[in-house]
Design an enzyme around this catalytic site. Structure first.
Site, PDB file in Angstrom:
ATOM      1  N   ASP A   1     112.103  64.032 -38.090  1.00  0.00           N
ATOM      2  CA  ASP A   1     111.905  65.027 -37.035  1.00  0.00           C
ATOM      3  C   ASP A   1     110.884  66.062 -37.516  1.00  0.00           C
ATOM      4  O   ASP A   1     110.925  66.522 -38.661  1.00  0.00           O
ATOM      5  CB  ASP A   1     113.244  65.695 -36.684  1.00  0.00           C
ATOM      6  CG  ASP A   1     113.177  66.436 -35.360  1.00  0.00           C
ATOM      7  OD1 ASP A   1     113.850  65.994 -34.407  1.00  0.00           O
ATOM      8  OD2 ASP A   1     112.464  67.457 -35.277  1.00  0.00           O
ATOM      9  N   ILE A   2     109.994  66.449 -36.618  1.00  0.00           N
ATOM     10  CA  ILE A   2     108.926  67.383 -36.975  1.00  0.00           C
ATOM     11  C   ILE A   2     109.479  68.796 -37.198  1.00  0.00           C
ATOM     12  O   ILE A   2     108.819  69.623 -37.842  1.00  0.00           O
ATOM     13  CB  ILE A   2     107.850  67.366 -35.853  1.00  0.00           C
ATOM     14  CG1 ILE A   2     106.502  67.822 -36.364  1.00  0.00           C
ATOM     15  CG2 ILE A   2     108.293  68.177 -34.643  1.00  0.00           C
ATOM     16  CD1 ILE A   2     105.355  67.523 -35.411  1.00  0.00           C
TER      17      ILE A   2
ATOM     18  N   ASN B   1     121.303  63.689 -27.555  1.00  0.00           N
ATOM     19  CA  ASN B   1     121.234  64.663 -26.465  1.00  0.00           C
ATOM     20  C   ASN B   1     120.863  63.898 -25.203  1.00  0.00           C
ATOM     21  O   ASN B   1     119.902  63.115 -25.201  1.00  0.00           O
ATOM     22  CB  ASN B   1     120.189  65.740 -26.781  1.00  0.00           C
ATOM     23  CG  ASN B   1     120.620  66.618 -27.940  1.00  0.00           C
ATOM     24  OD1 ASN B   1     121.802  66.858 -28.142  1.00  0.00           O
ATOM     25  ND2 ASN B   1     119.666  67.077 -28.726  1.00  0.00           N
TER      26      ASN B   1
ATOM     27  N   GLY C   1     120.016  69.759 -23.778  1.00  0.00           N
ATOM     28  CA  GLY C   1     118.866  70.109 -24.605  1.00  0.00           C
ATOM     29  C   GLY C   1     117.910  68.962 -24.853  1.00  0.00           C
ATOM     30  O   GLY C   1     117.039  69.066 -25.718  1.00  0.00           O
ATOM     31  N   GLN C   2     118.059  67.857 -24.108  1.00  0.00           N
ATOM     32  CA  GLN C   2     117.098  66.759 -24.298  1.00  0.00           C
ATOM     33  C   GLN C   2     115.729  67.210 -23.811  1.00  0.00           C
ATOM     34  O   GLN C   2     115.596  67.696 -22.677  1.00  0.00           O
ATOM     35  CB  GLN C   2     117.543  65.500 -23.541  1.00  0.00           C
ATOM     36  CG  GLN C   2     116.649  64.293 -23.847  1.00  0.00           C
ATOM     37  CD  GLN C   2     117.122  63.002 -23.174  1.00  0.00           C
ATOM     38  OE1 GLN C   2     118.072  62.990 -22.403  1.00  0.00           O
ATOM     39  NE2 GLN C   2     116.430  61.918 -23.480  1.00  0.00           N
TER      40      GLN C   2
ATOM     41  N   HIS D   1     116.650  58.693 -28.219  1.00  0.00           N
ATOM     42  CA  HIS D   1     116.543  58.874 -29.669  1.00  0.00           C
ATOM     43  C   HIS D   1     117.868  59.333 -30.233  1.00  0.00           C
ATOM     44  O   HIS D   1     118.512  60.227 -29.678  1.00  0.00           O
ATOM     45  CB  HIS D   1     115.432  59.869 -30.039  1.00  0.00           C
ATOM     46  CG  HIS D   1     115.475  61.158 -29.297  1.00  0.00           C
ATOM     47  ND1 HIS D   1     115.043  61.284 -27.985  1.00  0.00           N
ATOM     48  CD2 HIS D   1     115.913  62.393 -29.655  1.00  0.00           C
ATOM     49  CE1 HIS D   1     115.203  62.525 -27.587  1.00  0.00           C
ATOM     50  NE2 HIS D   1     115.749  63.222 -28.582  1.00  0.00           N
TER      51      HIS D   1
ATOM     52  N   HIS E   1     119.516  61.337 -33.174  1.00  0.00           N
ATOM     53  CA  HIS E   1     119.264  62.258 -34.287  1.00  0.00           C
ATOM     54  C   HIS E   1     120.231  61.872 -35.409  1.00  0.00           C
ATOM     55  O   HIS E   1     121.451  61.831 -35.190  1.00  0.00           O
ATOM     56  CB  HIS E   1     119.590  63.700 -33.902  1.00  0.00           C
ATOM     57  CG  HIS E   1     118.721  64.298 -32.844  1.00  0.00           C
ATOM     58  ND1 HIS E   1     117.703  65.185 -33.140  1.00  0.00           N
ATOM     59  CD2 HIS E   1     118.724  64.165 -31.495  1.00  0.00           C
ATOM     60  CE1 HIS E   1     117.122  65.585 -32.013  1.00  0.00           C
ATOM     61  NE2 HIS E   1     117.726  64.985 -30.999  1.00  0.00           N
TER      62      HIS E   1
HETATM   63  P1  AMP Z   1     115.797  66.334 -28.096  1.00  0.00           P
HETATM   64  O1  AMP Z   1     115.801  67.825 -27.933  1.00  0.00           O
HETATM   65  O2  AMP Z   1     117.169  65.734 -28.338  1.00  0.00           O
HETATM   66  O3  AMP Z   1     115.070  65.648 -26.948  1.00  0.00           O
HETATM   67  O4  AMP Z   1     115.018  66.041 -29.422  1.00  0.00           O
HETATM   68  C1  AMP Z   1     113.636  65.899 -29.500  1.00  0.00           C
HETATM   69  C2  AMP Z   1     113.283  66.045 -30.940  1.00  0.00           C
HETATM   70  O5  AMP Z   1     111.987  65.537 -31.144  1.00  0.00           O
HETATM   71  C3  AMP Z   1     113.283  67.488 -31.458  1.00  0.00           C
HETATM   72  O6  AMP Z   1     114.220  67.611 -32.517  1.00  0.00           O
HETATM   73  C4  AMP Z   1     111.836  67.700 -31.922  1.00  0.00           C
HETATM   74  O7  AMP Z   1     111.746  68.493 -33.080  1.00  0.00           O
HETATM   75  C5  AMP Z   1     111.387  66.270 -32.161  1.00  0.00           C
HETATM   76  N1  AMP Z   1     109.944  66.039 -32.050  1.00  0.00           N
HETATM   77  C6  AMP Z   1     109.125  66.455 -31.068  1.00  0.00           C
HETATM   78  N2  AMP Z   1     107.871  66.017 -31.274  1.00  0.00           N
HETATM   79  C7  AMP Z   1     107.897  65.297 -32.435  1.00  0.00           C
HETATM   80  C8  AMP Z   1     106.931  64.588 -33.189  1.00  0.00           C
HETATM   81  N3  AMP Z   1     105.640  64.508 -32.802  1.00  0.00           N
HETATM   82  N4  AMP Z   1     107.326  63.972 -34.329  1.00  0.00           N
HETATM   83  C9  AMP Z   1     108.603  64.058 -34.744  1.00  0.00           C
HETATM   84  N5  AMP Z   1     109.585  64.695 -34.068  1.00  0.00           N
HETATM   85  C10 AMP Z   1     109.235  65.315 -32.928  1.00  0.00           C
END
Ligand code: AMP
Ligand code: ZN
Length: 113
Positions: A30-31, A86, A92-93, A99, A101
């Site tokens: 995760d970024i 999520n 919070g998605q 995906h 986590h």
């Molecule tokens: P969600 O809020 O469950 O939809 O999670 C989306 C996740 O994607 C968040 O934890 C972000 O930090 C992560 N995210 C967004 N863009 C990127 C990216 N380019 N590379 C890796 N993780 C990302």
């Protein structure tokens, strides 16, 4: 270019720190990590959320869960970890490509306290 951010990672259009790749799934860090280990596991095919993937392709949903457990083991999370999906805006998605986590590396007791 893919319209979906995570399809872009599958296609290699968007860079990511990939830790596992199979024909069915990709796992990457995760970024914006919320714990010392924070890896996202996605299907290579696009499904909006966990409800949609399990309805469309339960076998693939199983691959996703198996990969999440495999990542946790590879990351050394033998004391425990959390797998979170999520699902929907109220949860919070923010990225509407399913995906998991995988979170670990510290005390994750929940609810906190
Ligand atoms: P969600 O809020 O469950 O939809 O999670 C989306 C996740 O994607 C968040 O934890 C972000 O930090 C992560 N995210 C967004 N863009 C990127 C990216 N380019 N590379 C890796 N993780 C990302
Ligand atoms: Zn997608």
């Amino acid at each position: 270019m893919s319209e979906c951010l995570f399809c872009g990672i599958v296609e290699g259009e968007t860079p990511a720190d990939i830790v596992l790749r199979t024909d069915e799934v990709v796992a990457f860090r995760d970024i914006s990590p919320q714990s010392p280990v924070h890896v996202l596991v996605i299907s290579t095919s696009h499904h909006a959320n966990v409800a949609e993937i399990v309805a469309a392709d339960p076998t693939l949903a199983g691959h996703l869960l198996a990969a999440a457990a495999q990542v946790a083991e590879a990351e050394g999370l033998s004391n425990g970890y959390r797998i979170v999906f999520n699902t929907g805006a109220d949860a919070g998605q923010t990225v509407f490509h399913v995906h998991a986590h995988v979170l670990g590396g510290r005390d994750l007791l929940w609810p906190p306290g």
